[in-house]
Design an enzyme around this catalytic site. Sequence first.
Site: not given
Ligand SMILES: CCCCCCC[C@@H](O)CC(=O)SCCNC(=O)CCNC(=O)[C@H](O)C(C)(C)COP(=O)(O)OP(=O)(O)OC[C@H]1O[C@@H](n2cnc3c(N)ncnc32)[C@H](O)[C@@H]1OP(=O)(O)O
Length: 284
Positions: A187, A192, A207, A210
């Site tokens: 990745d 990162h 960061i 994940g």
């Molecule tokens: C093939 C593989 C490809 C891989 C590609 C990826 C490449 C990698 O290099 C990238 C990474 O590793 S990134 C690092 C790891 N991820 C993170 O650090 C994300 C951490 N999470 C956040 O920041 C917030 O939870 C955040 C921002 C995710 C959400 O927070 P909020 O904006 O506050 O959301 P919220 O208002 O609580 O919810 C809104 C609606 O979205 C849904 N939701 C929330 N978190 C989710 C999540 N983590 N995954 C999926 N859906 C999510 C909620 O359920 C909500 O929807 P609903 O109202 O319908 O319930």
Amino acid sequence: MPIDAAKAMAADPRTAEIGWDHKDIQLYHLGLGAGIPATDPDELRYTLESRLHVLPSFATVAGAGMGVVGGLSSPGIDVDLAAVLHGGQTVRVHRPIPVKGRAVQTSKVAAVYDKGKAAVLVLRTEAADDDGPLWTNDARIFVRGEGGFGGERGPSERLALPDRAPDRVVERTIRKDQALLYRLSGDWNPLHADPEFAELAGFDRPILHGLCTYGMTLKAVADTLLDGDVARIGAYSTRFAGVVFPGETLRIRMWAGASRVQVAVTAAERDDAPVLADTLVEHF
Ligand SMILES: CCCCCCC[C@@H](O)CC(=O)SCCNC(=O)CCNC(=O)[C@H](O)C(C)(C)COP(=O)(O)OP(=O)(O)OC[C@H]1O[C@@H](n2cnc3c(N)ncnc32)[C@H](O)[C@@H]1OP(=O)(O)O
């Protein structure tokens, strides 16, 4: 339009032949912080080729040639990498992953959800070799700013934590250079490693992947509650609830059941800010 859900889901699956051997496994395990202390017999199963066992989460990086980030390039999907966060991950292994293998891996967009302020893409990957199915992965990708296209909102269930103290609590320190090591497993997302790209994505420094937290946590569960026997793990699912920075400490709380372990992970130095939620390890 950057996301065309119908076109993305109707697209033919992408297929690739993948292969791996002990070096890929060792590099992956080292990227998760395995091998400390280096001569600990319990760690050697992750690092020494003559004793190697494969953590099932290796399925998320196997065949890195397909490219973890490349998984996002599909007909109907044209998103800015700086808007992408990994939202969640499920791995189901149909049998233990061999130390050396070849397989055919098939990937497709299984679902696209419209969360208003974001889109959530579900990328499904299946791998099989001559002996049959090896694993099925679902990556849930959260694409900020790409909602509002009139699609289904999709599931929003949450897994409540048990109403009792955890059975085990362990801490795992993330090395300051851990993302630099982990990315060598495939990745290459600059989020990162490159401070300028991280700033573009809205973070004041790079960061952690994940999937690095994901693998570290699975290793901690296997070592703490499953006698390090990774072959007992059948499935593992999480939601990435908050970012983690290299150098921080993961506090990993575990609730043991007969055939499953529920897990919650927080960032110890940031008042236990949530990192992994809705996390379940299913085992034999
Ligand atoms: C093939 C593989 C490809 C891989 C590609 C990826 C490449 C990698 O290099 C990238 C990474 O590793 S990134 C690092 C790891 N991820 C993170 O650090 C994300 C951490 N999470 C956040 O920041 C917030 O939870 C955040 C921002 C995710 C959400 O927070 P909020 O904006 O506050 O959301 P919220 O208002 O609580 O919810 C809104 C609606 O979205 C849904 N939701 C929330 N978190 C989710 C999540 N983590 N995954 C999926 N859906 C999510 C909620 O359920 C909500 O929807 P609903 O109202 O319908 O319930």
